[in-house]
Design a protein around this motif. Structure first.
Motif, PDB file in Angstrom:
ATOM      1  N   VAL A   1      58.798  42.677  42.677  1.00 16.24           N
ATOM      2  CA  VAL A   1      57.468  43.016  43.164  1.00 16.24           C
ATOM      3  C   VAL A   1      56.932  41.715  43.766  1.00 16.24           C
ATOM      4  N   THR A   2      56.385  41.769  44.969  1.00 16.16           N
ATOM      5  CA  THR A   2      55.818  40.557  45.568  1.00 16.16           C
ATOM      6  C   THR A   2      54.334  40.774  45.854  1.00 16.16           C
ATOM      7  N   ILE A   3      53.589  39.692  45.690  1.00 14.28           N
ATOM      8  CA  ILE A   3      52.155  39.729  45.934  1.00 14.28           C
ATOM      9  C   ILE A   3      51.793  38.513  46.767  1.00 14.28           C
ATOM     10  N   GLU A   4      51.045  38.736  47.837  1.00 17.98           N
ATOM     11  CA  GLU A   4      50.548  37.651  48.686  1.00 17.98           C
ATOM     12  C   GLU A   4      49.066  37.872  48.895  1.00 17.98           C
ATOM     13  N   GLN A   5      48.319  36.776  48.938  1.00 17.45           N
ATOM     14  CA  GLN A   5      46.900  36.880  49.246  1.00 17.45           C
ATOM     15  C   GLN A   5      46.358  35.520  49.628  1.00 17.45           C
ATOM     16  N   ASP A   6      45.451  35.524  50.599  1.00 14.80           N
ATOM     17  CA  ASP A   6      44.734  34.311  50.950  1.00 14.80           C
ATOM     18  C   ASP A   6      43.678  34.066  49.883  1.00 14.80           C
ATOM     19  N   ILE A   7      43.523  32.813  49.484  1.00 13.81           N
ATOM     20  CA  ILE A   7      42.519  32.436  48.502  1.00 13.81           C
ATOM     21  C   ILE A   7      41.466  31.617  49.236  1.00 13.81           C
ATOM     22  N   ASP A   8      40.208  32.036  49.124  1.00 10.53           N
ATOM     23  CA  ASP A   8      39.116  31.360  49.837  1.00 10.53           C
ATOM     24  C   ASP A   8      39.242  29.853  49.766  1.00 10.53           C
ATOM     25  N   GLY A   9      39.392  29.230  50.932  1.00  7.87           N
ATOM     26  CA  GLY A   9      39.386  27.783  51.025  1.00  7.87           C
ATOM     27  C   GLY A   9      40.535  27.054  50.371  1.00  7.87           C
ATOM     28  N   GLN A  10      41.551  27.770  49.888  1.00 11.35           N
ATOM     29  CA  GLN A  10      42.637  27.121  49.158  1.00 11.35           C
ATOM     30  C   GLN A  10      44.014  27.339  49.766  1.00 11.35           C
ATOM     31  N   GLY A  11      44.186  28.317  50.605  1.00  9.76           N
ATOM     32  CA  GLY A  11      45.497  28.614  51.159  1.00  9.76           C
ATOM     33  C   GLY A  11      45.990  29.966  50.675  1.00  9.76           C
ATOM     34  N   LYS A  12      47.299  30.107  50.590  1.00 11.55           N
ATOM     35  CA  LYS A  12      47.896  31.401  50.278  1.00 11.55           C
ATOM     36  C   LYS A  12      48.553  31.394  48.899  1.00 11.55           C
ATOM     37  N   LEU A  13      48.368  32.489  48.180  1.00  7.90           N
ATOM     38  CA  LEU A  13      49.019  32.736  46.902  1.00  7.90           C
ATOM     39  C   LEU A  13      50.268  33.574  47.156  1.00  7.90           C
TER      40      LEU A  13
ATOM     41  N   LYS B   1      59.756  41.026  38.373  1.00 12.32           N
ATOM     42  CA  LYS B   1      60.484  42.295  38.421  1.00 12.32           C
ATOM     43  C   LYS B   1      59.573  43.463  38.070  1.00 12.32           C
ATOM     44  N   ARG B   2      58.559  43.185  37.221  1.00  6.44           N
ATOM     45  CA  ARG B   2      57.624  44.240  36.819  1.00  6.44           C
ATOM     46  C   ARG B   2      56.223  43.644  36.675  1.00  6.44           C
ATOM     47  N   VAL B   3      55.234  44.412  37.130  1.00  3.29           N
ATOM     48  CA  VAL B   3      53.833  44.041  36.973  1.00  3.29           C
ATOM     49  C   VAL B   3      53.130  45.228  36.315  1.00  3.29           C
ATOM     50  N   GLU B   4      52.461  44.960  35.180  1.00  8.56           N
ATOM     51  CA  GLU B   4      51.735  45.993  34.449  1.00  8.56           C
ATOM     52  C   GLU B   4      50.266  45.587  34.345  1.00  8.56           C
ATOM     53  N   TYR B   5      49.378  46.480  34.736  1.00 12.57           N
ATOM     54  CA  TYR B   5      47.948  46.209  34.665  1.00 12.57           C
ATOM     55  C   TYR B   5      47.283  47.251  33.774  1.00 12.57           C
ATOM     56  N   GLN B   6      46.735  46.803  32.647  1.00 10.18           N
ATOM     57  CA  GLN B   6      45.984  47.668  31.737  1.00 10.18           C
ATOM     58  C   GLN B   6      44.505  47.541  32.100  1.00 10.18           C
ATOM     59  N   VAL B   7      43.979  48.546  32.757  1.00  6.84           N
ATOM     60  CA  VAL B   7      42.648  48.475  33.349  1.00  6.84           C
ATOM     61  C   VAL B   7      41.564  48.284  32.294  1.00  6.84           C
ATOM     62  N   GLU B   8      41.504  49.156  31.278  1.00  5.52           N
ATOM     63  CA  GLU B   8      40.448  49.079  30.266  1.00  5.52           C
ATOM     64  C   GLU B   8      40.495  47.767  29.485  1.00  5.52           C
ATOM     65  N   LYS B   9      41.685  47.295  29.171  1.00  5.73           N
ATOM     66  CA  LYS B   9      41.830  46.037  28.424  1.00  5.73           C
ATOM     67  C   LYS B   9      41.710  44.822  29.314  1.00  5.73           C
ATOM     68  N   GLU B  10      41.755  45.034  30.635  1.00  3.16           N
ATOM     69  CA  GLU B  10      41.708  43.961  31.625  1.00  3.16           C
ATOM     70  C   GLU B  10      42.817  42.933  31.384  1.00  3.16           C
ATOM     71  N   VAL B  11      44.034  43.439  31.165  1.00  4.84           N
ATOM     72  CA  VAL B  11      45.187  42.590  30.900  1.00  4.84           C
ATOM     73  C   VAL B  11      46.281  42.907  31.918  1.00  4.84           C
ATOM     74  N   ILE B  12      46.851  41.847  32.506  1.00  4.68           N
ATOM     75  CA  ILE B  12      47.955  42.006  33.444  1.00  4.68           C
ATOM     76  C   ILE B  12      49.158  41.262  32.887  1.00  4.68           C
ATOM     77  N   THR B  13      50.311  41.926  32.919  1.00  4.35           N
ATOM     78  CA  THR B  13      51.550  41.339  32.434  1.00  4.35           C
ATOM     79  C   THR B  13      52.557  41.308  33.576  1.00  4.35           C
ATOM     80  N   LEU B  14      53.129  40.125  33.825  1.00  2.20           N
ATOM     81  CA  LEU B  14      54.199  39.956  34.801  1.00  2.20           C
ATOM     82  C   LEU B  14      55.470  39.700  34.007  1.00  2.20           C
ATOM     83  N   ILE B  15      56.526  40.437  34.311  1.00  5.42           N
ATOM     84  CA  ILE B  15      57.748  40.381  33.506  1.00  5.42           C
ATOM     85  C   ILE B  15      58.962  40.178  34.404  1.00  5.42           C
ATOM     86  N   GLY B  16      59.841  39.261  34.006  1.00  5.56           N
ATOM     87  CA  GLY B  16      61.127  39.091  34.662  1.00  5.56           C
ATOM     88  C   GLY B  16      61.094  38.231  35.898  1.00  5.56           C
ATOM     89  N   GLY B  17      61.609  37.027  35.789  1.00  3.02           N
ATOM     90  CA  GLY B  17      61.705  36.137  36.936  1.00  3.02           C
ATOM     91  C   GLY B  17      60.366  35.860  37.593  1.00  3.02           C
TER      92      GLY B  17
END
Length: 168
Positions: free
Chosen positions: A89-101, A106-122
């Motif tokens: 899974v790839t994610i790109e985004q410009d960050i205000d005044g800082q450049g690019k993220l 391999k996996r991204v999990e976002y638990q909305v109510e808990k406001e928790v994000i988990t990135l797994i694998g490499g």
């Protein structure tokens, strides 16, 4: 689907993984329409689940998420979870005044109510001010707390020095 929920996946978490106080993405991204594309889409959010498969691409302003597949779950009419799988899974985004993220896992999990994000694998996260590598990174959007690594794995953080200010 509320635009802000998937936007939080990349902008609010990943832009701040290396610095809890960093600005989250382009400030104007949150106000733009979100586009979700995939080869196939199955399910019904009103019934609680939508799956996306094949060439999944989510864009909102400067935010771009690419994955092989994705799943969005609702409970009692509220967004509960969004999961993405890819090689990677790839994610790109410009960050205000800082450049690019740039981030990947391999996996991204976002638990909305808990406001928790988990990135797994490499997991790889690169920003102009630093980078992070590991097999598992869990980030709490509400508190800014981060838990990285797991049994038998290591985490690598590289923090670039602040640019020197020019004096006249």
């Amino acid at each position: 689907m509320p635009r802000c929920r998937l936007h939080v996946l990349a902008s609010a978490l990943l832009a701040s993984l290396l610095s809890a106080s960093a600005l989250a993405g382009q400030s104007t991204d949150r106000e733009l329409p979100m586009s979700l594309k995939s080869d196939t889409s199955n399910g019904n959010l009103e019934e609680g689940r939508v799956t996306l498969a094949g060439n999944v691409e989510i864009t909102q302003g400067s935010l771009i998420i690419r994955a092989n597949s994705g799943e969005i779950l609702q409970v009692d009419g509220r967004f509960d979870r969004a999961n993405f799988d890819g090689t990677p899974v790839t994610i790109e985004q410009d960050i205000d005044g800082q450049g690019k993220l740039h981030a990947e896992a391999k996996r991204v999990e976002y638990q909305v109510e808990k406001e928790v994000i988990t990135l797994i694998g490499g997991v790889k996260i690169d920003r102009p001010r630093g980078s992070m590598r590991g097999e598992r990174i869990v980030y709490n959007l509400a508190t800014g707390d981060m838990d990285a690594g797991n049994s038998g794995s290591r985490v690598e953080l590289i923090i670039q020095p602040k640019p020197k200010t020019k004096t006249n």
